[in-house]
Design a protein around this motif. Structure first.
Motif, PDB file in Angstrom:
ATOM      1  N   ASN A 193       5.630  69.961 -45.349  1.00  0.00           N
ATOM      2  CA  ASN A 193       6.078  71.236 -45.904  1.00  0.00           C
ATOM      3  C   ASN A 193       7.594  71.392 -45.920  1.00  0.00           C
ATOM      4  OD1 ASN A 193       3.407  71.882 -46.287  1.00  0.00           O
ATOM      5  ND2 ASN A 193       3.241  72.936 -44.334  1.00  0.00           N
ATOM      6  N   PRO A 194       8.275  70.545 -46.677  1.00  0.00           N
ATOM      7  CA  PRO A 194       9.734  70.642 -46.740  1.00  0.00           C
ATOM      8  C   PRO A 194      10.181  71.947 -47.390  1.00  0.00           C
ATOM      9  CG  PRO A 194       8.922  69.207 -48.464  1.00  0.00           C
ATOM     10  CD  PRO A 194       7.743  69.549 -47.599  1.00  0.00           C
ATOM     11  N   GLN A 195      11.359  72.390 -47.011  1.00  0.00           N
ATOM     12  CA  GLN A 195      11.952  73.593 -47.589  1.00  0.00           C
ATOM     13  C   GLN A 195      12.933  73.179 -48.672  1.00  0.00           C
ATOM     14  OE1 GLN A 195      11.714  77.245 -46.936  1.00  0.00           O
ATOM     15  NE2 GLN A 195      12.598  76.862 -48.951  1.00  0.00           N
ATOM     16  N   LEU A 196      12.684  73.595 -49.896  1.00  0.00           N
ATOM     17  CA  LEU A 196      13.585  73.317 -51.004  1.00  0.00           C
ATOM     18  C   LEU A 196      14.687  74.367 -51.022  1.00  0.00           C
ATOM     19  CD1 LEU A 196      14.326  71.792 -53.627  1.00  0.00           C
ATOM     20  CD2 LEU A 196      12.756  73.346 -54.823  1.00  0.00           C
ATOM     21  N   VAL A 197      15.929  73.901 -51.173  1.00  0.00           N
ATOM     22  CA  VAL A 197      17.088  74.778 -51.333  1.00  0.00           C
ATOM     23  C   VAL A 197      17.705  74.442 -52.682  1.00  0.00           C
ATOM     24  CG1 VAL A 197      19.325  75.471 -50.410  1.00  0.00           C
ATOM     25  CG2 VAL A 197      17.498  74.760 -48.837  1.00  0.00           C
ATOM     26  N   VAL A 198      17.893  75.451 -53.522  1.00  0.00           N
ATOM     27  CA  VAL A 198      18.416  75.235 -54.866  1.00  0.00           C
ATOM     28  C   VAL A 198      19.780  75.906 -54.958  1.00  0.00           C
ATOM     29  CG1 VAL A 198      17.949  75.498 -57.320  1.00  0.00           C
ATOM     30  CG2 VAL A 198      16.053  75.234 -55.724  1.00  0.00           C
ATOM     31  N   LEU A 199      20.812  75.084 -55.232  1.00  0.00           N
ATOM     32  CA  LEU A 199      22.188  75.576 -55.267  1.00  0.00           C
ATOM     33  C   LEU A 199      22.871  75.227 -56.582  1.00  0.00           C
ATOM     34  CD1 LEU A 199      23.359  74.349 -51.734  1.00  0.00           C
ATOM     35  CD2 LEU A 199      22.655  76.661 -52.355  1.00  0.00           C
ATOM     36  N   PRO A 231       8.435  79.000 -50.442  1.00  0.00           N
ATOM     37  CA  PRO A 231       9.153  79.197 -51.702  1.00  0.00           C
ATOM     38  C   PRO A 231      10.577  78.659 -51.603  1.00  0.00           C
ATOM     39  CG  PRO A 231       8.500  81.320 -50.741  1.00  0.00           C
ATOM     40  CD  PRO A 231       8.040  80.251 -49.825  1.00  0.00           C
ATOM     41  N   PRO A 232      11.124  78.166 -52.705  1.00  0.00           N
ATOM     42  CA  PRO A 232      12.496  77.658 -52.687  1.00  0.00           C
ATOM     43  C   PRO A 232      13.483  78.742 -52.246  1.00  0.00           C
ATOM     44  CG  PRO A 232      11.402  77.089 -54.744  1.00  0.00           C
ATOM     45  CD  PRO A 232      10.505  78.030 -54.020  1.00  0.00           C
ATOM     46  N   LEU A 233      14.512  78.317 -51.539  1.00  0.00           N
ATOM     47  CA  LEU A 233      15.587  79.222 -51.144  1.00  0.00           C
ATOM     48  C   LEU A 233      16.688  79.183 -52.187  1.00  0.00           C
ATOM     49  CD1 LEU A 233      16.033  78.348 -47.342  1.00  0.00           C
ATOM     50  CD2 LEU A 233      14.731  80.245 -48.346  1.00  0.00           C
TER      51      LEU A 233
END
Length: 115
Positions: free
Chosen positions: A32-38, A72-74
């Motif tokens: 369950n990786p956490q996606l971070v979108v920048l 959910p993506p951050l």
């Protein structure tokens, strides 16, 4: 173990697809990786900005995250304001955090992988 995948490339960049492959591989292992979108990567999830490669849809592949119970993506609140976006502009649910909150999350993680 908390693993963060940080995406910062535009949708058509090769690194974007490698990052997504890593995200889905970790998800299938139930990590369950956490996606971070920048930055430029915000377009990866923005409605109407889907990228295609080898007849695959980037946004349809991101939809698989929900099947694997990934969070959910951050996205960073300050970047949304800068790009004049809001959470309804994306093809999936996103969670907003400030730069400060994101910095704390990344500092407490076990792995941060950037694409």
């Amino acid at each position: 173990m908390s693993i963060f995948i940080v995406q910062s490339q535009q949708p058509d960049a090769l690194a974007t697809w490698h990052g997504q492959d890593m995200l889905l591989a970790l998800a299938t292992l139930e990590l369950n990786p956490q996606l971070v979108v920048l930055g430029e990567a915000l377009r990866q999830l923005q409605t109407g900005h889907d990228a295609r490669r080898h007849e695959r849809s980037l946004q349809k592949r991101y939809a698989l995250m929900e099947l694997y119970d990934c969070p959910p993506p951050l996205v960073v609140t300050e970047e949304l304001a800068q790009q004049q976006l809001n959470t309804e502009d994306f093809v999936c649910d996103v969670q907003t955090v400030s730069y400060s909150e994101l910095s704390q999350l990344l500092a407490s993680s076990s792995k941060v992988i950037r694409f």
